[in-house]
Motif scaffolding. Structure first.
Motif, PDB file in Angstrom:
ATOM      1  N   ARG A  24       0.861  -1.190   0.000  1.00 52.21           N
ATOM      2  CA  ARG A  24       0.000   0.000   0.000  1.00 52.21           C
ATOM      3  C   ARG A  24       0.890   1.230   0.000  1.00 52.21           C
ATOM      4  O   ARG A  24       1.772   1.371   0.851  1.00 52.21           O
ATOM      5  CB  ARG A  24      -0.898  -0.013   1.237  1.00 52.21           C
ATOM      6  N   ILE A  25       0.684   2.141  -0.962  1.00 53.17           N
ATOM      7  CA  ILE A  25       1.484   3.355  -1.055  1.00 53.17           C
ATOM      8  C   ILE A  25       1.026   4.350   0.010  1.00 53.17           C
ATOM      9  O   ILE A  25      -0.152   4.687   0.091  1.00 53.17           O
ATOM     10  CB  ILE A  25       1.357   4.009  -2.445  1.00 53.17           C
ATOM     11  N   ILE A  26       1.977   4.811   0.809  1.00 52.50           N
ATOM     12  CA  ILE A  26       1.713   5.848   1.803  1.00 52.50           C
ATOM     13  C   ILE A  26       2.293   7.135   1.205  1.00 52.50           C
ATOM     14  O   ILE A  26       3.483   7.425   1.343  1.00 52.50           O
ATOM     15  CB  ILE A  26       2.388   5.524   3.151  1.00 52.50           C
ATOM     16  N   ALA A  27       1.477   7.874   0.487  1.00 55.71           N
ATOM     17  CA  ALA A  27       1.972   8.988  -0.317  1.00 55.71           C
ATOM     18  C   ALA A  27       2.429  10.183   0.507  1.00 55.71           C
ATOM     19  O   ALA A  27       3.434  10.806   0.190  1.00 55.71           O
ATOM     20  CB  ALA A  27       0.913   9.410  -1.320  1.00 55.71           C
ATOM     21  N   SER A  28       1.718  10.529   1.546  1.00 54.57           N
ATOM     22  CA  SER A  28       2.086  11.765   2.223  1.00 54.57           C
ATOM     23  C   SER A  28       2.005  11.704   3.745  1.00 54.57           C
ATOM     24  O   SER A  28       2.424  12.637   4.401  1.00 54.57           O
ATOM     25  CB  SER A  28       1.205  12.917   1.718  1.00 54.57           C
ATOM     26  N   SER A  29       1.486  10.661   4.317  1.00 52.14           N
ATOM     27  CA  SER A  29       1.358  10.585   5.771  1.00 52.14           C
ATOM     28  C   SER A  29       2.697  10.307   6.427  1.00 52.14           C
ATOM     29  O   SER A  29       3.422   9.399   6.026  1.00 52.14           O
ATOM     30  CB  SER A  29       0.375   9.483   6.169  1.00 52.14           C
ATOM     31  N   LEU A  30       3.014  11.099   7.426  1.00 48.32           N
ATOM     32  CA  LEU A  30       4.234  10.873   8.197  1.00 48.32           C
ATOM     33  C   LEU A  30       3.937  10.176   9.519  1.00 48.32           C
ATOM     34  O   LEU A  30       4.838   9.940  10.312  1.00 48.32           O
ATOM     35  CB  LEU A  30       4.940  12.198   8.458  1.00 48.32           C
ATOM     36  N   THR A  31       2.669   9.844   9.741  1.00 45.33           N
ATOM     37  CA  THR A  31       2.283   9.231  11.009  1.00 45.33           C
ATOM     38  C   THR A  31       1.823   7.778  10.856  1.00 45.33           C
ATOM     39  O   THR A  31       1.354   7.187  11.830  1.00 45.33           O
ATOM     40  CB  THR A  31       1.164  10.045  11.682  1.00 45.33           C
ATOM     41  N   GLU A  32       1.964   7.237   9.665  1.00 42.88           N
ATOM     42  CA  GLU A  32       1.557   5.847   9.434  1.00 42.88           C
ATOM     43  C   GLU A  32       2.410   4.923  10.307  1.00 42.88           C
ATOM     44  O   GLU A  32       3.635   4.906  10.180  1.00 42.88           O
ATOM     45  CB  GLU A  32       1.734   5.493   7.958  1.00 42.88           C
ATOM     46  N   PRO A  33       1.793   4.169  11.203  1.00 42.33           N
ATOM     47  CA  PRO A  33       2.587   3.288  12.063  1.00 42.33           C
ATOM     48  C   PRO A  33       3.262   2.164  11.267  1.00 42.33           C
ATOM     49  O   PRO A  33       2.719   1.673  10.282  1.00 42.33           O
ATOM     50  CB  PRO A  33       1.563   2.711  13.045  1.00 42.33           C
ATOM     51  N   LEU A  34       4.434   1.775  11.717  1.00 45.15           N
ATOM     52  CA  LEU A  34       5.192   0.706  11.070  1.00 45.15           C
ATOM     53  C   LEU A  34       5.425  -0.419  12.058  1.00 45.15           C
ATOM     54  O   LEU A  34       5.543  -0.183  13.258  1.00 45.15           O
ATOM     55  CB  LEU A  34       6.540   1.234  10.576  1.00 45.15           C
ATOM     56  N   GLY A  35       5.517  -1.631  11.540  1.00 46.48           N
ATOM     57  CA  GLY A  35       5.811  -2.791  12.368  1.00 46.48           C
ATOM     58  C   GLY A  35       7.028  -3.525  11.832  1.00 46.48           C
ATOM     59  O   GLY A  35       7.348  -3.441  10.647  1.00 46.48           O
ATOM     60  N   ALA A  36       7.690  -4.235  12.704  1.00 39.83           N
ATOM     61  CA  ALA A  36       8.924  -4.939  12.337  1.00 39.83           C
ATOM     62  C   ALA A  36       8.691  -6.012  11.281  1.00 39.83           C
ATOM     63  O   ALA A  36       9.598  -6.342  10.525  1.00 39.83           O
ATOM     64  CB  ALA A  36       9.563  -5.545  13.581  1.00 39.83           C
ATOM     65  N   ASP A  37       7.483  -6.542  11.208  1.00 42.25           N
ATOM     66  CA  ASP A  37       7.201  -7.622  10.271  1.00 42.25           C
ATOM     67  C   ASP A  37       6.650  -7.137   8.936  1.00 42.25           C
ATOM     68  O   ASP A  37       6.343  -7.947   8.064  1.00 42.25           O
ATOM     69  CB  ASP A  37       6.203  -8.604  10.883  1.00 42.25           C
ATOM     70  N   GLN A  38       6.520  -5.832   8.762  1.00 38.82           N
ATOM     71  CA  GLN A  38       5.942  -5.311   7.531  1.00 38.82           C
ATOM     72  C   GLN A  38       6.992  -5.227   6.426  1.00 38.82           C
ATOM     73  O   GLN A  38       8.176  -5.034   6.681  1.00 38.82           O
ATOM     74  CB  GLN A  38       5.333  -3.930   7.779  1.00 38.82           C
TER      75      GLN A  38
END
Length: 82
Positions: free
Chosen positions: A57-71
């Motif tokens: 999924r493209i996260i075009a402009s959000s700087l707050t999208e949470p990330l996980g180690a398994d992603q």
């Protein structure tokens, strides 16, 4: 948390040829800041605009999208053109 970031082909020359790097980041904003800190050669490209793909999924402009180690995370240069 540590996340692995796959670099799109044109970006690898800016990281000494690395295809994948690991940085400490909890969200997309942290990710971009960590990449600039750890690989300063990426700064002009990131400042010009990049896209981050998380699990396809493209996260075009959000700087707050949470990330996980398994992603699965990809950093891509933003394409320009008409």
């Amino acid at each position: 948390m540590k996340v692995k970031v796959h670099l799109w082909s044109g970006l690898r020359t800016l990281t000494g040829g690395l295809e994948k790097v690991t940085v400490d980041a909890a969200n997309t904003g942290d990710l971009l800041a960590a990449l600039v800190r750890d690989f300063p050669q990426l700064a002009p490209v990131i400042e010009a605009g990049v896209s981050v793909a998380v699990d396809g999924r493209i996260i075009a402009s959000s700087l707050t999208e949470p990330l996980g180690a398994d992603q699965e995370i990809y950093l891509m240069q933003r394409l320009k053109g008409g």
